[in-house]
Design a protein around this motif. Structure first.
Motif, mmCIF file in Angstrom:
data_model
loop_
_atom_site.group_PDB
_atom_site.id
_atom_site.type_symbol
_atom_site.label_atom_id
_atom_site.label_comp_id
_atom_site.label_asym_id
_atom_site.label_seq_id
_atom_site.Cartn_x
_atom_site.Cartn_y
_atom_site.Cartn_z
ATOM 1 N N UNK A 20 -7.952 9.754 -3.162
ATOM 2 C CA UNK A 20 -9.119 9.017 -3.607
ATOM 3 C C UNK A 20 -8.923 7.539 -3.857
ATOM 4 N N UNK A 21 -7.739 7.002 -3.567
ATOM 5 C CA UNK A 21 -7.536 5.566 -3.728
ATOM 6 C C UNK A 21 -7.769 4.873 -2.391
ATOM 7 N N UNK A 22 -8.275 3.648 -2.436
ATOM 8 C CA UNK A 22 -8.785 2.998 -1.229
ATOM 9 C C UNK A 22 -7.759 2.198 -0.446
ATOM 10 N N UNK A 48 -4.233 11.845 2.790
ATOM 11 C CA UNK A 48 -4.572 10.809 1.811
ATOM 12 C C UNK A 48 -4.226 9.406 2.292
ATOM 13 N N UNK A 49 -3.378 9.313 3.322
ATOM 14 C CA UNK A 49 -2.920 8.006 3.798
ATOM 15 C C UNK A 49 -2.193 7.241 2.685
ATOM 16 N N UNK A 50 -1.498 7.985 1.819
ATOM 17 C CA UNK A 50 -0.816 7.349 0.689
ATOM 18 C C UNK A 50 0.706 7.481 0.750
ATOM 19 N N UNK A 51 1.228 8.122 1.791
ATOM 20 C CA UNK A 51 2.663 8.389 1.827
ATOM 21 C C UNK A 51 3.494 7.108 1.835
ATOM 22 N N UNK A 52 3.089 6.105 2.595
ATOM 23 C CA UNK A 52 3.863 4.861 2.661
ATOM 24 C C UNK A 52 3.898 4.167 1.302
ATOM 25 N N UNK A 53 2.762 4.109 0.634
ATOM 26 C CA UNK A 53 2.714 3.474 -0.685
ATOM 27 C C UNK A 53 3.537 4.252 -1.698
#
Length: 271
Positions: A20-22, A48-53
């Motif tokens: 849910x983060x943009x 989520x497309x958050x793995x890199x972050x």
């Protein structure tokens, strides 16, 4: 930090979610704040497309990688054998790690079969790229099927679970089969926080409603809540839940918010 032991695996009981983060900047700052606040269980997913972050935040934190329990999940289109292997190695690259502590099937309603997907996940366990396997959004019967098809134990079923959205049948099954229930949306996307019972108990303990509903989850055996917030103040406050306890009466009152508690489950919970 409290821990949950499932079989031979120990998991930090309180996790941090990243859905849910943009933007990557928002995700990086949130995970960095979580690690600074003491979270050692970080949940991400290919979707989520958050793995890199997440990987960047762990790499930059003053915390050893081995101290952080990292979960990721397979995208629905990556359920076939070769796609499981290839996409998981892509996830490892994005996370900048040699292994993930837990790999989940994200949803049960995808093709191909669970057996094919779990066989590939077990191969990843054998090669050391994955430490544990699990599932997400599975029903009781789907969880039973996953257990039957996996050589490696099913460590967890990650589902929505909070005072408004209870999963009594699933929790009872998990307790019987030594499967952790990972609770996403533990605050009910915020709607649990305005409940009058939650707010009364929060006032009695001089705590926030969020802290009360997280504590309610933590006091249930084999339940691991993974709250998510990009607000650093909320990140820190949600982690400050280990120096108070809810009474049995308060636990029962919070269960009653979502309806009657099954007698068999109440017995398993000591209530």
């Amino acid at each position: 930090m409290e821990h949950i032991t499932v079989g031979d695996t120990t998991v930090p009981a309180l996790g941090f979610g990243t859905s849910g983060m943009d933007t990557d900047d928002e995700r990086y700052r949130a995970v960095s704040a979580a690690l600074e606040a003491g979270y050692r269980h970080i949940d991400t997913a290919q979707m989520y497309d958050s793995e890199s972050a997440v990987g960047d935040a762990i790499h930059d934190a003053d915390v050893d990688r081995e101290e952080v329990f990292v979960t990721t999940k397979l995208l629905g289109e990556n359920r076939a054998h070769d796609a499981v292997i290839e996409s998981t190695h892509d996830s490892l690259d994005r996370l900048d790690t040699e292994f993930v502590d837990l790999l989940l099937i994200h949803s049960p309603d995808q093709e191909p079969s669970h057996e094919e997907t779990l066989n590939a996940m077990n191969e990843l366990v054998d090669e050391g790229a994955v430490e544990n396997v699990g599932i997400s959004n599975f029903s009781v019967e789907e969880t039973r099927t996953a257990i039957e098809h996996s050589d490696a134990p099913i460590l967890t079923n990650q589902v929505e679970y909070n005072v408004h959205e209870r999963r009594d049948d699933l929790l009872s099954f998990c307790l019987d089969h030594d499967v952790m229930l990972t609770a996403y949306s533990p605050l009910g996307v915020g709607d649990c926080l305005n409940d009058e019972v939650v707010r009364r108990i929060a006032d009695d303990h001089d705590r926030t409603p969020a802290q009360v509903v997280i504590r309610w989850l933590l006091q249930q055996p084999l339940v691991s809540p993974i709250p998510m917030s990009s607000n650093p103040d909320h990140v820190w406050a949600n982690a400050d839940v280990f120096d108070f306890e809810l009474t049995d009466d308060e636990m029962r009152d919070l269960f009653a918010v979502g309806g009657d508690l099954d007698d068999d489950l109440a017995s398993k919970l000591g209530l």
